[in-house]
Design a protein around this motif. Structure first.
Motif, PDB file in Angstrom:
ATOM      1  N   PRO A  81       0.835  -1.210   0.000  1.00 35.74           N
ATOM      2  CA  PRO A  81       0.000   0.000   0.000  1.00 35.74           C
ATOM      3  C   PRO A  81       0.871   1.263   0.000  1.00 35.74           C
ATOM      4  O   PRO A  81       1.867   1.336   0.710  1.00 35.74           O
ATOM      5  N   GLN A  82       0.466   2.247  -0.781  1.00 37.15           N
ATOM      6  CA  GLN A  82       1.184   3.519  -0.856  1.00 37.15           C
ATOM      7  C   GLN A  82       0.177   4.656  -0.823  1.00 37.15           C
ATOM      8  O   GLN A  82      -0.925   4.539  -1.365  1.00 37.15           O
ATOM      9  N   ILE A  83       0.563   5.760  -0.213  1.00 39.20           N
ATOM     10  CA  ILE A  83      -0.297   6.941  -0.250  1.00 39.20           C
ATOM     11  C   ILE A  83       0.557   8.181  -0.527  1.00 39.20           C
ATOM     12  O   ILE A  83       1.753   8.213  -0.245  1.00 39.20           O
ATOM     13  N   GLU A  84      -0.096   9.168  -1.088  1.00 36.83           N
ATOM     14  CA  GLU A  84       0.478  10.517  -1.204  1.00 36.83           C
ATOM     15  C   GLU A  84      -0.454  11.452  -0.462  1.00 36.83           C
ATOM     16  O   GLU A  84      -1.654  11.490  -0.740  1.00 36.83           O
ATOM     17  N   ILE A  85       0.083  12.185   0.480  1.00 38.56           N
ATOM     18  CA  ILE A  85      -0.698  13.143   1.253  1.00 38.56           C
ATOM     19  C   ILE A  85      -0.048  14.507   1.110  1.00 38.56           C
ATOM     20  O   ILE A  85       1.181  14.633   1.176  1.00 38.56           O
ATOM     21  N   GLN A  86      -0.876  15.511   0.880  1.00 32.36           N
ATOM     22  CA  GLN A  86      -0.385  16.871   0.671  1.00 32.36           C
ATOM     23  C   GLN A  86      -1.308  17.862   1.366  1.00 32.36           C
ATOM     24  O   GLN A  86      -2.508  17.593   1.529  1.00 32.36           O
ATOM     25  N   PRO A  87      -0.779  19.028   1.773  1.00 29.03           N
ATOM     26  CA  PRO A  87      -1.666  20.096   2.236  1.00 29.03           C
ATOM     27  C   PRO A  87      -2.605  20.528   1.107  1.00 29.03           C
ATOM     28  O   PRO A  87      -2.219  20.507  -0.066  1.00 29.03           O
ATOM     29  N   VAL A  88      -3.830  20.866   1.468  1.00 31.06           N
ATOM     30  CA  VAL A  88      -4.761  21.376   0.461  1.00 31.06           C
ATOM     31  C   VAL A  88      -4.144  22.611  -0.191  1.00 31.06           C
ATOM     32  O   VAL A  88      -3.606  23.486   0.480  1.00 31.06           O
ATOM     33  N   GLY A  89      -4.193  22.655  -1.502  1.00 27.96           N
ATOM     34  CA  GLY A  89      -3.547  23.720  -2.256  1.00 27.96           C
ATOM     35  C   GLY A  89      -2.283  23.247  -2.930  1.00 27.96           C
ATOM     36  O   GLY A  89      -1.787  23.899  -3.860  1.00 27.96           O
ATOM     37  N   PHE A  92      -1.181  17.103  -6.283  1.00 29.22           N
ATOM     38  CA  PHE A  92      -0.542  15.801  -6.182  1.00 29.22           C
ATOM     39  C   PHE A  92       0.583  15.669  -7.210  1.00 29.22           C
ATOM     40  O   PHE A  92       0.424  16.024  -8.376  1.00 29.22           O
ATOM     41  N   ALA A  93       1.700  15.106  -6.768  1.00 29.43           N
ATOM     42  CA  ALA A  93       2.831  14.835  -7.662  1.00 29.43           C
ATOM     43  C   ALA A  93       2.762  13.420  -8.210  1.00 29.43           C
ATOM     44  O   ALA A  93       3.600  13.035  -9.030  1.00 29.43           O
ATOM     45  N   ASN A  94       1.784  12.628  -7.752  1.00 33.30           N
ATOM     46  CA  ASN A  94       1.640  11.223  -8.131  1.00 33.30           C
ATOM     47  C   ASN A  94       2.891  10.414  -7.782  1.00 33.30           C
ATOM     48  O   ASN A  94       3.305   9.505  -8.515  1.00 33.30           O
ATOM     49  N   THR A  95       3.481  10.770  -6.652  1.00 27.99           N
ATOM     50  CA  THR A  95       4.618  10.042  -6.085  1.00 27.99           C
ATOM     51  C   THR A  95       4.306   9.791  -4.619  1.00 27.99           C
ATOM     52  O   THR A  95       3.968  10.734  -3.889  1.00 27.99           O
ATOM     53  N   HIS A  96       4.407   8.556  -4.175  1.00 31.17           N
ATOM     54  CA  HIS A  96       4.027   8.262  -2.796  1.00 31.17           C
ATOM     55  C   HIS A  96       5.028   8.875  -1.825  1.00 31.17           C
ATOM     56  O   HIS A  96       6.231   8.934  -2.096  1.00 31.17           O
ATOM     57  N   ASN A  97       4.535   9.364  -0.687  1.00 33.44           N
ATOM     58  CA  ASN A  97       5.418   9.853   0.376  1.00 33.44           C
ATOM     59  C   ASN A  97       5.258   9.065   1.673  1.00 33.44           C
ATOM     60  O   ASN A  97       5.961   9.330   2.642  1.00 33.44           O
ATOM     61  N   TYR A  98       4.345   8.090   1.678  1.00 29.19           N
ATOM     62  CA  TYR A  98       4.219   7.147   2.796  1.00 29.19           C
ATOM     63  C   TYR A  98       3.823   5.797   2.212  1.00 29.19           C
ATOM     64  O   TYR A  98       3.112   5.720   1.199  1.00 29.19           O
ATOM     65  N   SER A  99       4.284   4.720   2.847  1.00 29.58           N
ATOM     66  CA  SER A  99       3.944   3.377   2.385  1.00 29.58           C
ATOM     67  C   SER A  99       3.962   2.424   3.567  1.00 29.58           C
ATOM     68  O   SER A  99       4.344   2.787   4.682  1.00 29.58           O
ATOM     69  N   ALA A 100       3.551   1.192   3.305  1.00 31.88           N
ATOM     70  CA  ALA A 100       3.554   0.154   4.338  1.00 31.88           C
ATOM     71  C   ALA A 100       4.102  -1.128   3.736  1.00 31.88           C
ATOM     72  O   ALA A 100       4.245  -1.258   2.512  1.00 31.88           O
ATOM     73  N   ASP A 101       4.423  -2.081   4.599  1.00 36.79           N
ATOM     74  CA  ASP A 101       4.918  -3.367   4.127  1.00 36.79           C
ATOM     75  C   ASP A 101       3.868  -4.049   3.259  1.00 36.79           C
ATOM     76  O   ASP A 101       2.660  -3.882   3.448  1.00 36.79           O
ATOM     77  N   ALA A 102       4.344  -4.825   2.303  1.00 35.73           N
ATOM     78  CA  ALA A 102       3.460  -5.536   1.394  1.00 35.73           C
ATOM     79  C   ALA A 102       2.613  -6.564   2.155  1.00 35.73           C
ATOM     80  O   ALA A 102       3.039  -7.134   3.159  1.00 35.73           O
ATOM     81  N   VAL A 103       1.390  -6.756   1.664  1.00 37.55           N
ATOM     82  CA  VAL A 103       0.480  -7.747   2.239  1.00 37.55           C
ATOM     83  C   VAL A 103       0.225  -8.834   1.187  1.00 37.55           C
ATOM     84  O   VAL A 103       0.222  -8.563  -0.014  1.00 37.55           O
ATOM     85  N   HIS A 125      -5.303  16.646   1.886  1.00 37.65           N
ATOM     86  CA  HIS A 125      -5.983  15.715   0.993  1.00 37.65           C
ATOM     87  C   HIS A 125      -4.992  14.604   0.642  1.00 37.65           C
ATOM     88  O   HIS A 125      -3.792  14.783   0.749  1.00 37.65           O
ATOM     89  N   TRP A 126      -5.524  13.439   0.230  1.00 39.49           N
ATOM     90  CA  TRP A 126      -4.639  12.299  -0.018  1.00 39.49           C
ATOM     91  C   TRP A 126      -5.203  11.368  -1.078  1.00 39.49           C
ATOM     92  O   TRP A 126      -6.389  11.397  -1.385  1.00 39.49           O
ATOM     93  N   GLN A 127      -4.303  10.558  -1.640  1.00 38.95           N
ATOM     94  CA  GLN A 127      -4.686   9.549  -2.621  1.00 38.95           C
ATOM     95  C   GLN A 127      -3.915   8.261  -2.337  1.00 38.95           C
ATOM     96  O   GLN A 127      -2.897   8.279  -1.623  1.00 38.95           O
ATOM     97  N   ALA A 128      -4.409   7.143  -2.880  1.00 41.04           N
ATOM     98  CA  ALA A 128      -3.836   5.837  -2.560  1.00 41.04           C
ATOM     99  C   ALA A 128      -3.649   5.001  -3.825  1.00 41.04           C
ATOM    100  O   ALA A 128      -4.350   5.178  -4.827  1.00 41.04           O
ATOM    101  N   ARG A 129      -2.705   4.066  -3.739  1.00 41.66           N
ATOM    102  CA  ARG A 129      -2.499   3.053  -4.766  1.00 41.66           C
ATOM    103  C   ARG A 129      -1.772   1.880  -4.101  1.00 41.66           C
ATOM    104  O   ARG A 129      -1.410   1.935  -2.924  1.00 41.66           O
TER     105      ARG A 129
END
Length: 244
Positions: A81-89, A92-103, A125-129
């Motif tokens: 799991p990967q997420i990108e979280i950014q301050p509103v405004g 998104f760069a479409n590059t993850h800045n947080y992730s977790a171990d694979a499941v 705001h945030w997005q996931a992949r």
């Protein structure tokens, strides 16, 4: 197949009709190992991982846990799991800045969970992949709200109260004050600093920065003590000093 280990032979689809390549280069074999499918059921929680944060709501903690289901078209897979979280405004760069171990995936969607710590007071705001050996899946943004709106807000500071004043009348008084952020309005009052009487908390649905509370039924020519109270969206309350 051997993932990303083949040679580009000009094929655009594999034996099953999936696009080639799925990753950086074609796989060895008749079938491509597919990138993960888009995530679903995105949800946001306080640091305990249990208390859900509704869209646009406030947390007084600097850590959140973001959860979503991950899945794959491959029979078995290992999904990170990967997420990108950014301050509103911030776009998104479409590059993850947080992730977790694979499941481990074996045919049924599973929940991925990513912990985010060290957040500052701001709106986010945030997005996931998810990703696997073939590459990265598609990004999915949280919520049905516009990306110019907050998915959640971090606010660790209680309101600051200022400009408290009273305008006495014959049997009442109008109490006014300001806060540095949107907050509710309430007044404690009485004949001593023990007060004993309080108004109903107002401005809780739409919180305000300019507060007005009217006291009624006071005794004429009598000195009253009062103090004001305000709570922000995170229910952090500030109580003023005593006034007369």
């Amino acid at each position: 197949p051997m993932v990303n280990a083949g040679t580009d032979a000009g094929l655009t689809v594999d034996y099953a009709g999936s696009s080639v390549p799925q990753g950086s280069t074609p796989d060895v074999g008749a079938y491509e190992f597919l990138v993960p499918t888009p995530p679903a059921s995105l949800a946001q929680y306080k640091a305990d991982g249990v208390s859900q944060i509704a869209t646009g709501n406030t947390t007084i903690e600097t850590s959140v846990i973001l959860k979503f289901t991950v899945s794959s078209s491959n029979a078995t897979d290992s999904l990170a799991p990967q997420i990108e979280i950014q301050p509103v405004g911030t776009v998104f760069a479409n590059t993850h800045n947080y992730s977790a171990d694979a499941v481990a995936y074996s045919g049924s969607p599973i929940t991925g969970s990513v912990s985010v710590a060290g957040l500052s007071n701001d709106s986010y705001h945030w997005q996931a992949r998810s990703s696997n050996a073939a590459g990265n899946g598609s990004w999915i943004a949280y919520g049905d709200n516009e990306e110019s709106s907050a998915d959640f807000i971090v606010d660790t500071d209680a309101p600051v109260i200022s400009l408290v004043s009273a305008a006495p009348a014959v049997t009442g008084a109008e109490i006014t004050w300001t806060t540095d952020e949107d907050a509710s309005s309430k007044v404690d009052y009485g004949l001593t600093e023990a007060y004993g009487l309080s108004t109903e908390e107002a401005d809780t649905v739409v919180r305000v920065q300019n507060h007005t509370v009217t006291l009624a039924g006071l005794e004429p020519r009598t000195t009253y003590h009062y103090r004001v109270r305000s709570s922000d969206m995170g229910l952090q309350e500030t109580v003023s000093t005593d006034f007369t």
